[in-house]
Scaffold this motif. Structure first.
Motif, PDB file in Angstrom:
ATOM      1  N   UNK A  27       0.978  -1.191  -0.231  1.00  0.00           N
ATOM      2  CA  UNK A  27      -0.036   0.062  -0.036  1.00  0.00           C
ATOM      3  C   UNK A  27       1.123   1.129   0.092  1.00  0.00           C
ATOM      4  N   UNK A  28       0.677   2.198  -0.770  1.00  0.00           N
ATOM      5  CA  UNK A  28       1.211   3.428  -0.939  1.00  0.00           C
ATOM      6  C   UNK A  28       0.533   4.630  -0.432  1.00  0.00           C
ATOM      7  N   UNK A  29       1.110   5.569   0.738  1.00  0.00           N
ATOM      8  CA  UNK A  29       0.537   6.444   1.476  1.00  0.00           C
ATOM      9  C   UNK A  29       1.044   7.591   1.034  1.00  0.00           C
ATOM     10  N   UNK A  30       0.207   8.807   0.577  1.00  0.00           N
ATOM     11  CA  UNK A  30       0.365   9.944   0.406  1.00  0.00           C
ATOM     12  C   UNK A  30       0.742  10.543   1.669  1.00  0.00           C
ATOM     13  N   UNK A  31       2.029  11.184   1.875  1.00  0.00           N
ATOM     14  CA  UNK A  31       2.400  12.063   3.098  1.00  0.00           C
ATOM     15  C   UNK A  31       2.891  13.432   2.536  1.00  0.00           C
ATOM     16  N   UNK A  32       3.054  14.267   3.531  1.00  0.00           N
ATOM     17  CA  UNK A  32       3.210  15.800   3.369  1.00  0.00           C
ATOM     18  C   UNK A  32       4.726  15.925   3.136  1.00  0.00           C
ATOM     19  N   UNK A  33       5.708  15.004   3.600  1.00  0.00           N
ATOM     20  CA  UNK A  33       7.031  15.179   3.308  1.00  0.00           C
ATOM     21  C   UNK A  33       7.800  13.710   3.776  1.00  0.00           C
ATOM     22  N   UNK A  34       8.077  12.932   2.936  1.00  0.00           N
ATOM     23  CA  UNK A  34       8.705  11.767   3.140  1.00  0.00           C
ATOM     24  C   UNK A  34      10.019  12.017   4.053  1.00  0.00           C
ATOM     25  N   UNK A  35      10.777  12.709   3.730  1.00  0.00           N
ATOM     26  CA  UNK A  35      12.216  12.921   4.580  1.00  0.00           C
ATOM     27  C   UNK A  35      11.764  13.274   5.975  1.00  0.00           C
ATOM     28  N   UNK A  74      15.324   3.414   1.836  1.00  0.00           N
ATOM     29  CA  UNK A  74      15.410   4.859   2.208  1.00  0.00           C
ATOM     30  C   UNK A  74      15.030   5.819   1.291  1.00  0.00           C
ATOM     31  N   UNK A  75      14.670   7.005   1.823  1.00  0.00           N
ATOM     32  CA  UNK A  75      14.100   8.097   0.808  1.00  0.00           C
ATOM     33  C   UNK A  75      14.644   7.907  -0.230  1.00  0.00           C
ATOM     34  N   UNK A  76      14.255   8.197  -1.549  1.00  0.00           N
ATOM     35  CA  UNK A  76      14.718   8.022  -2.814  1.00  0.00           C
ATOM     36  C   UNK A  76      14.018   8.922  -3.710  1.00  0.00           C
ATOM     37  N   UNK A  77      14.396   9.669  -4.749  1.00  0.00           N
ATOM     38  CA  UNK A  77      13.746  10.453  -5.750  1.00  0.00           C
ATOM     39  C   UNK A  77      12.929   9.552  -6.724  1.00  0.00           C
ATOM     40  N   UNK A  78      11.779  10.173  -6.875  1.00  0.00           N
ATOM     41  CA  UNK A  78      10.920   9.664  -8.081  1.00  0.00           C
ATOM     42  C   UNK A  78      10.481  10.787  -8.966  1.00  0.00           C
ATOM     43  N   UNK A  79       9.799  10.442  -9.954  1.00  0.00           N
ATOM     44  CA  UNK A  79       9.271  11.540 -10.891  1.00  0.00           C
ATOM     45  C   UNK A  79       8.529  12.762 -10.348  1.00  0.00           C
ATOM     46  N   UNK A  80       7.747  12.162  -9.278  1.00  0.00           N
ATOM     47  CA  UNK A  80       6.790  13.118  -8.640  1.00  0.00           C
ATOM     48  C   UNK A  80       7.184  13.540  -7.382  1.00  0.00           C
ATOM     49  N   UNK A  81       8.268  13.203  -6.905  1.00  0.00           N
ATOM     50  CA  UNK A  81       8.684  13.906  -5.475  1.00  0.00           C
ATOM     51  C   UNK A  81       9.735  12.903  -4.887  1.00  0.00           C
ATOM     52  N   UNK A  82       9.414  12.263  -3.644  1.00  0.00           N
ATOM     53  CA  UNK A  82      10.094  11.344  -2.973  1.00  0.00           C
ATOM     54  C   UNK A  82       9.174  10.001  -2.476  1.00  0.00           C
ATOM     55  N   UNK A  83      10.131   9.076  -2.098  1.00  0.00           N
ATOM     56  CA  UNK A  83       9.483   7.904  -1.894  1.00  0.00           C
ATOM     57  C   UNK A  83      10.413   7.069  -0.744  1.00  0.00           C
ATOM     58  N   UNK A  84       9.790   6.405  -0.208  1.00  0.00           N
ATOM     59  CA  UNK A  84      10.478   5.212   0.950  1.00  0.00           C
ATOM     60  C   UNK A  84       9.606   4.207   1.216  1.00  0.00           C
ATOM     61  N   UNK A  85      10.216   2.998   1.811  1.00  0.00           N
ATOM     62  CA  UNK A  85       9.247   1.780   1.973  1.00  0.00           C
ATOM     63  C   UNK A  85       9.774   1.257   3.546  1.00  0.00           C
ATOM     64  N   UNK A 105       5.546   5.217   1.442  1.00  0.00           N
ATOM     65  CA  UNK A 105       5.272   6.607   1.682  1.00  0.00           C
ATOM     66  C   UNK A 105       5.951   7.425   0.389  1.00  0.00           C
ATOM     67  N   UNK A 106       5.022   8.589   0.044  1.00  0.00           N
ATOM     68  CA  UNK A 106       5.396   9.156  -0.975  1.00  0.00           C
ATOM     69  C   UNK A 106       4.804  10.588  -0.789  1.00  0.00           C
ATOM     70  N   UNK A 107       5.555  11.565  -1.401  1.00  0.00           N
ATOM     71  CA  UNK A 107       5.001  12.734  -1.494  1.00  0.00           C
ATOM     72  C   UNK A 107       5.159  13.445  -2.768  1.00  0.00           C
ATOM     73  N   UNK A 108       4.644  14.701  -2.875  1.00  0.00           N
ATOM     74  CA  UNK A 108       4.593  15.337  -4.393  1.00  0.00           C
ATOM     75  C   UNK A 108       5.509  16.617  -4.284  1.00  0.00           C
ATOM     76  N   UNK A 109       6.478  16.471  -3.566  1.00  0.00           N
ATOM     77  CA  UNK A 109       7.382  17.715  -3.345  1.00  0.00           C
ATOM     78  C   UNK A 109       8.602  17.458  -4.466  1.00  0.00           C
ATOM     79  N   UNK A 110       8.413  18.233  -5.410  1.00  0.00           N
ATOM     80  CA  UNK A 110       9.282  17.867  -6.615  1.00  0.00           C
ATOM     81  C   UNK A 110      10.522  19.045  -6.482  1.00  0.00           C
ATOM     82  N   UNK A 111      10.539  19.845  -5.547  1.00  0.00           N
ATOM     83  CA  UNK A 111      11.639  20.668  -5.076  1.00  0.00           C
ATOM     84  C   UNK A 111      12.598  19.972  -4.466  1.00  0.00           C
ATOM     85  N   UNK A 112      14.041  20.441  -4.780  1.00  0.00           N
ATOM     86  CA  UNK A 112      15.186  19.608  -4.481  1.00  0.00           C
ATOM     87  C   UNK A 112      15.304  19.979  -2.879  1.00  0.00           C
ATOM     88  N   UNK A 113      15.738  18.921  -2.343  1.00  0.00           N
ATOM     89  CA  UNK A 113      15.731  18.647  -0.839  1.00  0.00           C
ATOM     90  C   UNK A 113      17.228  18.199  -0.474  1.00  0.00           C
TER      91      UNK A 113
END
Length: 150
Positions: free
Chosen positions: A96-104, A120-131, A142-150
């Motif tokens: 199951x994949x949950x959308x979160x405010x900020x993966x990191x 661990x957190x890794x970049x995806x096309x739409x933001x960040x993800x982790x498992x 967990x995934x977010x849609x924060x496409x800005x650089x962190x």
């Protein structure tokens, strides 16, 4: 009674600290926003396509079969059932994949609570993800849609 010049500044500082704490508390309670998607392994995408489309009557949301991914819409939900070709992804498991405010930020908070992450957190096309895994071994992404650089 004489009012000191620093008193208004002290009040502003105290209110600022209270706002910061309130914002942090609100963010902590709203970090998990919604179910983003469900991942299921499939050994034969075309056979699974026939089942989900023809038998269940679900529409295709996207088709990246060449990359081993095929997604189906479920009613009006944004969340989709995404089939992952287990011949291309040997480690594919139901997840199951949950959308979160900020993966990191959530990753760091959950690490402090002793949560075991498998990715661990890794970049995806739409933001960040982790498992991570729950105590029963179920995969939760967990995934977010924060496409800005962190």
């Amino acid at each position: 009674m004489k009012m000191h010049k620093w008193l208004p500044w002290l009040l502003v500082a105290a209110l600022g600290l209270k706002y910061t704490q309130l914002k942090r508390d609100t963010m902590n309670t709203n970090q998990i926003l919604c179910i983003d998607n469900f991942f299921l392994p499939a050994a034969n995408l075309q056979e699974s396509r026939r089942f989900y489309a023809d038998t269940l009557g679900l529409g295709v949301k996207f088709d990246f079969s060449e990359k081993g991914l095929l997604a189906f819409k479920v009613g009006n939900d944004e969340a989709a059932i995404i089939l992952k070709d287990s011949t291309l992804y040997a480690d594919a498991k139901p997840a199951i994949l949950l959308q979160v405010t900020d993966v990191q930020l959530l990753y760091a908070a959950l690490l402090e609570k002793g949560v075991r992450f498998t990715k661990k957190p890794y970049r995806i096309n739409t933001g960040w993800a982790a498992e991570l895994q729950d105590p029963a071994g179920n995969v939760i992404g967990i995934t977010d849609y924060n496409t800005g650089n962190k």
